[in-house]
Scaffold this active site. Structure first.
Site, PDB file in Angstrom:
ATOM      1  N   HIS A   3      12.523   9.308  12.189  1.00 16.52           N
ATOM      2  CA  HIS A   3      11.463   8.294  12.120  1.00 16.52           C
ATOM      3  C   HIS A   3      10.106   8.989  12.225  1.00 16.52           C
ATOM      4  O   HIS A   3       9.247   8.616  13.022  1.00 16.52           O
ATOM      5  CB  HIS A   3      11.622   7.250  13.225  1.00 16.52           C
ATOM      6  CG  HIS A   3      10.930   5.949  12.921  1.00 16.52           C
ATOM      7  ND1 HIS A   3      11.415   4.735  13.306  1.00 16.52           N
ATOM      8  CD2 HIS A   3       9.763   5.680  12.262  1.00 16.52           C
ATOM      9  CE1 HIS A   3      10.605   3.766  12.906  1.00 16.52           C
ATOM     10  NE2 HIS A   3       9.590   4.330  12.263  1.00 16.52           N
TER      11      HIS A   3
ATOM     12  N   ARG B 228       0.821  -1.209   0.000  1.00 16.74           N
ATOM     13  CA  ARG B 228       0.000   0.000   0.000  1.00 16.74           C
ATOM     14  C   ARG B 228       0.857   1.262   0.000  1.00 16.74           C
ATOM     15  O   ARG B 228       0.529   2.239  -0.684  1.00 16.74           O
ATOM     16  CB  ARG B 228      -0.957  -0.027   1.203  1.00 16.74           C
ATOM     17  CG  ARG B 228      -0.288   0.190   2.511  1.00 16.74           C
ATOM     18  CD  ARG B 228      -1.140  -0.123   3.713  1.00 16.74           C
ATOM     19  NE  ARG B 228      -0.409   0.268   4.900  1.00 16.74           N
ATOM     20  CZ  ARG B 228       0.660  -0.398   5.358  1.00 16.74           C
ATOM     21  NH1 ARG B 228       1.082  -1.470   4.738  1.00 16.74           N
ATOM     22  NH2 ARG B 228       1.290   0.028   6.433  1.00 16.74           N
TER      23      ARG B 228
ATOM     24  N   ARG C 290      12.251   0.726   7.253  1.00 14.62           N
ATOM     25  CA  ARG C 290      12.838   0.256   8.502  1.00 14.62           C
ATOM     26  C   ARG C 290      14.349   0.482   8.455  1.00 14.62           C
ATOM     27  O   ARG C 290      14.996   0.232   7.442  1.00 14.62           O
ATOM     28  CB  ARG C 290      12.546  -1.234   8.735  1.00 14.62           C
ATOM     29  CG  ARG C 290      11.123  -1.500   9.242  1.00 14.62           C
ATOM     30  CD  ARG C 290      10.968  -1.025  10.675  1.00 14.62           C
ATOM     31  NE  ARG C 290       9.624  -1.184  11.203  1.00 14.62           N
ATOM     32  CZ  ARG C 290       8.693  -0.242  11.185  1.00 14.62           C
ATOM     33  NH1 ARG C 290       8.943   0.925  10.632  1.00 14.62           N
ATOM     34  NH2 ARG C 290       7.505  -0.452  11.717  1.00 14.62           N
TER      35      ARG C 290
ATOM     36  N   GLU D  28      17.920   3.763  16.930  1.00 11.84           N
ATOM     37  CA  GLU D  28      17.155   4.996  17.134  1.00 11.84           C
ATOM     38  C   GLU D  28      16.925   5.236  18.617  1.00 11.84           C
ATOM     39  O   GLU D  28      16.308   4.392  19.276  1.00 11.84           O
ATOM     40  CB  GLU D  28      15.816   4.904  16.389  1.00 11.84           C
ATOM     41  CG  GLU D  28      15.983   4.770  14.879  1.00 11.84           C
ATOM     42  CD  GLU D  28      14.652   4.568  14.159  1.00 11.84           C
ATOM     43  OE1 GLU D  28      13.622   4.354  14.835  1.00 11.84           O
ATOM     44  OE2 GLU D  28      14.640   4.606  12.924  1.00 11.84           O
TER      45      GLU D  28
ATOM     46  N   ASP E 190      14.755   8.376   6.775  1.00 10.43           N
ATOM     47  CA  ASP E 190      13.864   8.696   7.888  1.00 10.43           C
ATOM     48  C   ASP E 190      14.056   7.724   9.039  1.00 10.43           C
ATOM     49  O   ASP E 190      13.650   8.012  10.157  1.00 10.43           O
ATOM     50  CB  ASP E 190      12.403   8.649   7.431  1.00 10.43           C
ATOM     51  CG  ASP E 190      11.430   8.934   8.571  1.00 10.43           C
ATOM     52  OD1 ASP E 190      11.554  10.018   9.176  1.00 10.43           O
ATOM     53  OD2 ASP E 190      10.590   8.065   8.872  1.00 10.43           O
TER      54      ASP E 190
ATOM     55  N   ASP F 229       8.862  -6.630  -6.686  1.00  8.32           N
ATOM     56  CA  ASP F 229       8.214  -7.223  -5.523  1.00  8.32           C
ATOM     57  C   ASP F 229       7.914  -8.685  -5.837  1.00  8.32           C
ATOM     58  O   ASP F 229       6.910  -9.001  -6.483  1.00  8.32           O
ATOM     59  CB  ASP F 229       6.933  -6.481  -5.164  1.00  8.32           C
ATOM     60  CG  ASP F 229       6.409  -6.864  -3.780  1.00  8.32           C
ATOM     61  OD1 ASP F 229       6.596  -8.034  -3.393  1.00  8.32           O
ATOM     62  OD2 ASP F 229       5.823  -5.996  -3.102  1.00  8.32           O
TER      63      ASP F 229
END
Length: 354
Positions: free
Chosen positions: A309, A170, A252, A281, A276, A190
């Site tokens: 993030h 999505r 991720r 983290e 990001d 994919d």
């Protein structure tokens, strides 16, 4: 140890839900959904040992954010737990195999934040491809002499370029639609999608990751973290990328070897990168890439952007995430309707292991 109990203590006829690593302490949103059905036991911890064992053994369900790891050892203590809900999309902090063996379903919240994440990825692409960081720094340093458009480390036309999406779920689809709106040719890889999927999308599907990396002017990564995908982007993959391309990761952190990003940027093989998410983290101690960025090293100027993030975040998205998490608790614990289950093997657990 910090604890806050919602609902005035555990009442026997209420369902007890343990929140071991509450990101926000109030749980007003969640209580607005569940009302008096649930008694929340709220902690703000990252170590399971900091929470009394009785909390683990007596809870009917767990609402876990991202800082607490629900390990096999933790799962072995869940005597009454009937469900675990991950407040977010990624569930790599939950040992789903151990949960399946114990007959505990795990659900996540995939239906929030898609548009925010897609917008964030495209914002990173535009920031890098249009030289926004360089222009801002120049004008800030010298409004008169810095008011020039030429000689920017990275600035280019996007129209006619190739956007490569690794993963077309999505979020990948939402990002691809936005890239296509910038008149880019979209390709994707994919292997988990059925044949003919590309016909419904109208985008070009490529047969291998290497082909995508070799052709794409912008590479965007959006796959889940698993043993198979951990550090899937390392030195070999970055060297396989098209020279002078841009890399973006909003998925991720541990999908990417951040030191390999540093090496490929330093070598000049790729033009720029936007991250990001990071393997650790917060990223302490700072990896060389972030040290160079923080120190303002000239070779990296205008070629790198990092955010904390935050791609998922907006006030509306945050409200959705918390609301949907609480709704799933009620749907399953009260009404027996399981949604967004990520470990379907839980149904096959034998009574002796539950």
């Amino acid at each position: 140890m910090t604890k806050s109990v919602q609902g005035g203590g555990h009442v026997p006829n209420k369902l007890k839900v343990l929140v071991p690593d509450a990101h926000l302490r109030d749980l007003d949103v969640e209580r607005g959904v569940t009302g008096e059905l649930i008694d929340y036991q709220v902690y703000d911890e990252i170590d399971a040992a900091a929470i009394p064992d009785e909390e683990w053994t007596s809870c009917d369900a767990i609402l876990v954010w991202h800082r607490m790891k629900i390990t096999r050892e933790v799962v072995s203590r869940l005597s009454r737990c009937r469900m675990i809900v991950r407040v977010g999309v990624g569930f790599d902090n939950v040992d789903t195999a151990a949960c399946s063996e114990r007959g505990i379903p795990v659900s996540n919240v995939p239906n929030y934040g898609t548009t925010e994440v897609a917008d964030h990825a495209i914002a990173m692409m535009l920031y890098l491809a249009r030289g926004l960081g360089t222009y801002q720094a120049r004008i800030k340093a010298d409004p008169a002499h810095g008011f020039v458009a030429e000689n920017v480390p990275v600035v280019r036309r996007l129209r006619g370029g190739t956007f490569g999406a690794i993963g077309m779920g999505r979020i990948g689809t939402a990002i691809a639609r936005r890239a296509a709106a910038h008149d880019m040719h979209v390709i994707y890889h994919d292997p988990f999608l059925p044949e003919g999927h590309e016909l419904g999308l109208g985008y070009e599907r490529v047969g291998s990751l290497d082909e995508l990396l070799a052709r794409a002017d912008v590479v965007s990564l959006h796959v889940p973290l698993s043993d198979a995908t951990r550090f899937m982007m390392s030195d070999a993959q970055f060297q396989a990328m098209k020279p002078n391309s841009i890399f973006i990761n909003i998925a991720r952190g541990k999908l990417v070897d951040v030191d390999a990003v540093y090496r490929t940027l330093l070598s000049g093989h790729i033009a720029a990168a936007g991250l990001d998410v990071l393997p650790n983290e917060p990223p302490m101690p700072l990896p060389p890439l972030l040290e160079a960025w923080r120190n303002g090293e000239e070779w990296l100027a205008g070629r790198f952007i990092v955010t904390p993030h935050a791609a998922f975040y907006s006030e509306a998205g945050y409200l959705d995430m918390r609301t949907f998490s609480a709704q799933m608790l009620v749907d399953y614990l009260v009404h027996g309707r399981l949604r967004n289950n990520v470990n379907p093997a839980w149904q096959h657990a034998t009574p002796s292991t539950r």
